[in-house]
Design a protein around this motif. Structure first.
Motif, PDB file in Angstrom:
ATOM      1  N   THR A  33       0.930  -1.196   0.061  1.00  0.00           N
ATOM      2  CA  THR A  33       0.073   0.026   0.046  1.00  0.00           C
ATOM      3  C   THR A  33       0.946   1.242  -0.024  1.00  0.00           C
ATOM      4  O   THR A  33       0.397   2.302  -0.438  1.00  0.00           O
ATOM      5  CB  THR A  33      -0.828  -0.017   1.006  1.00  0.00           C
ATOM      6  OG1 THR A  33      -0.027  -0.488   2.504  1.00  0.00           O
ATOM      7  CG2 THR A  33      -1.981  -1.059   1.098  1.00  0.00           C
ATOM      8  N   CYS A 225      -0.745  -1.219 -10.764  1.00  0.00           N
ATOM      9  CA  CYS A 225      -1.398  -0.215 -10.154  1.00  0.00           C
ATOM     10  C   CYS A 225      -1.629   1.082 -10.737  1.00  0.00           C
ATOM     11  O   CYS A 225      -2.702   1.865 -10.590  1.00  0.00           O
ATOM     12  CB  CYS A 225      -0.939  -0.020  -8.617  1.00  0.00           C
ATOM     13  SG  CYS A 225      -0.987  -1.593  -7.514  1.00  0.00           S
ATOM     14  N   VAL A 268      -5.622  -3.559  -3.385  1.00  0.00           N
ATOM     15  CA  VAL A 268      -4.875  -2.641  -2.483  1.00  0.00           C
ATOM     16  C   VAL A 268      -5.946  -1.509  -1.899  1.00  0.00           C
ATOM     17  O   VAL A 268      -5.735  -1.341  -0.643  1.00  0.00           O
ATOM     18  CB  VAL A 268      -4.229  -1.548  -3.741  1.00  0.00           C
ATOM     19  CG1 VAL A 268      -3.679  -0.252  -2.965  1.00  0.00           C
ATOM     20  CG2 VAL A 268      -2.798  -2.252  -4.194  1.00  0.00           C
ATOM     21  N   TYR A 305      -3.490 -10.134  -5.234  1.00  0.00           N
ATOM     22  CA  TYR A 305      -2.410  -9.280  -5.717  1.00  0.00           C
ATOM     23  C   TYR A 305      -1.134 -10.327  -6.187  1.00  0.00           C
ATOM     24  O   TYR A 305      -0.181  -9.836  -6.531  1.00  0.00           O
ATOM     25  CB  TYR A 305      -1.694  -8.534  -4.425  1.00  0.00           C
ATOM     26  CG  TYR A 305      -1.149  -7.144  -4.788  1.00  0.00           C
ATOM     27  CD1 TYR A 305      -1.898  -6.306  -5.454  1.00  0.00           C
ATOM     28  CD2 TYR A 305       0.307  -6.957  -4.263  1.00  0.00           C
ATOM     29  CE1 TYR A 305      -1.193  -5.159  -5.766  1.00  0.00           C
ATOM     30  CE2 TYR A 305       0.822  -5.918  -4.683  1.00  0.00           C
ATOM     31  CZ  TYR A 305       0.002  -4.848  -5.507  1.00  0.00           C
ATOM     32  OH  TYR A 305       0.698  -3.650  -5.921  1.00  0.00           O
TER      33      TYR A 305
END
Ligand code: GLA
Length: 382
Positions: A33, A225, A268, A305
């Motif tokens: 994160t 991301c 996330v 993930y």
């Protein structure tokens, strides 16, 4: 070990050193994160690097690795990456200080410690932060801790080639005894949460593996991301990172996402939510609920993930079998390293024994376990 490092320094360099320590870290929750400007909850632990250092009046930086028994000298007028792996963490910090205009004169350093390498406990951040802290002291640069943290992170980017977030270096520098740090990686505001350790312990189970995917996949995750953010940003101009995204936003535009990118992003956003909820648990002293979120974090890391590995998954599954374990998850970048387990204190020995036995049977590897005590961040050593 500290005494031996000091003695080695005197023997090699014939002068009195300043002595600094800098710890490794655990992360209780909030994985992958930090580079998404989200929340993390790390803490500094009693696995530390020690540095004996002093100016030497030359233009040379002389270093000795106590653990590897290797020595190297570097000309400070042309600092560049070295083919000695360990030296890069030190050189990387020197390069950052120089770039910021600080006059790093010649110095000597002997360093060593007990942070296991490649176990996901941030031995590299401990090295970088200790070095930054020490140089700041011996040359009286007067640089603030947060700036040192950013320099240490940049050293990792440029001299180790890992585009890490800020968590590890922040935790190593800002750790506080018996506290976890909730860090907002967007504003860099942080708050300490007391960890009531009377009834439980943080146990690390070290898989002893480090799959070679680790750093390439890490950089790939960052890109995935960013790809997700680029889509959302078209509809929500205020969304500049996944921190600003919600599960609703993602669901609204799911069809436009590559399915893999979609899973990365939902992980996330969910993990950020979990850190906030987990901090509320801590504030209430509800460790059971906290532990459940650790398991949920692992599920996300494993399936969405996809940064776990069979060894880590196995250890978390084993932990789940015991009602004395409140929660467990893989920790750090993934693809090996440690799981972090929250274990009731009365079951510590049995837990360790069972885990060792099971891991040996399944993988033929002797599991290493560490009980992590939560300590202060970088400081002078006593
Ligand atoms: C590594 C990086 C950190 C962080 C974690 C995953 O430890 O160095 O910045 O991204 O992985 O949470």
């Amino acid at each position: 070990m500290l005494k031996e490092i000091e003695a080695k320094f005197r023997e090699l360099y014939n002068q009195e050193p300043v002595v600094v320590r800098s710890p490794g870290r655990v992360n209780l929750i909030g994985e992958h994160t930090d580079y998404n400007e989200g929340f993390v909850l790390p803490a500094a632990i009693n696995k530390e690097m020690f540095f004996a250092m002093a100016p030497n009046g030359t233009n040379t930086f002389r270093a000795y690795s106590f653990n590897l028994e290797e020595r190297a000298d570097f000309d400070l007028s042309q600092v560049k990456p070295s083919d000695m792996g360990w030296a890069n963490y030190l050189l990387g910090v020197v390069a950052q200080l120089q770039r910021a205009g600080h006059n790093v004169k010649g110095f000597d350093v002997v360093f060593g410690g007990n942070v296991p390498i490649g176990a996901g406990l941030s031995s590299s951040a401990a090295l970088e932060c200790g070095m930054a802290f020490g140089l700041n002291e011996i040359f009286g640069f007067g640089i603030e801790k947060l700036t040192l943290v950013k320099m240490a992170q940049k050293a990792e980017h440029e001299y180790a080639g890992v585009m890490c977030g800020i968590m590890d270096q922040f935790a190593s520098m800002f750790g506080k005894r018996d506290h976890a740090i909730k860090l907002d990686c967007r504003s860099l505001e942080y708050a300490y949460y007391h960890l009531a350790m009377e009834d439980y312990r943080i146990v690390l189970c070290d898989t002893q593996v480090k799959h070679s995917l680790a750093s390439s996949e890490y950089n790939t995750r960052r890109k995935e991301c960013e790809a997700g953010v680029a889509i959302l940003h078209r509809y929500y101009p205020e969304v500049l990172s996944l921190r600003g995204a919600t599960l609703d936003m993602l669901a609204q535009h799911q069809q436009e996402f590559d399915p893999v990118v979609y899973r990365r992003c939902t992980y996330v956003v969910s993990e950020n939510n979990r850190v906030e909820a987990a901090c509320a648990d801590l504030a209430r002293g509800d460790m059971k609920s906290f532990g459940k979120r650790m398991y949920a974090s692992h599920e996300g890391l494993q399936h969405d993930y996809e940064v776990s590995c069979p060894e880590l998954d196995f250890l978390v599954e084993q932990a789940k079998r015991s009602d004395k374990v409140l929660g467990a998850r893989m920790m750090g970048g993934g693809f090996g390293g440690c799981t972090i387990n929250l274990v009731q204190i009365d079951a510590l020995d049995t837990f360790v024994q069972q885990m060792e036995q099971a891991y040996q049977q399944r993988f033929g590897i002797t599991l290493k376990t560490y009980i992590a005590e939560i300590v202060d961040g970088s400081s002078f050593a006593e």
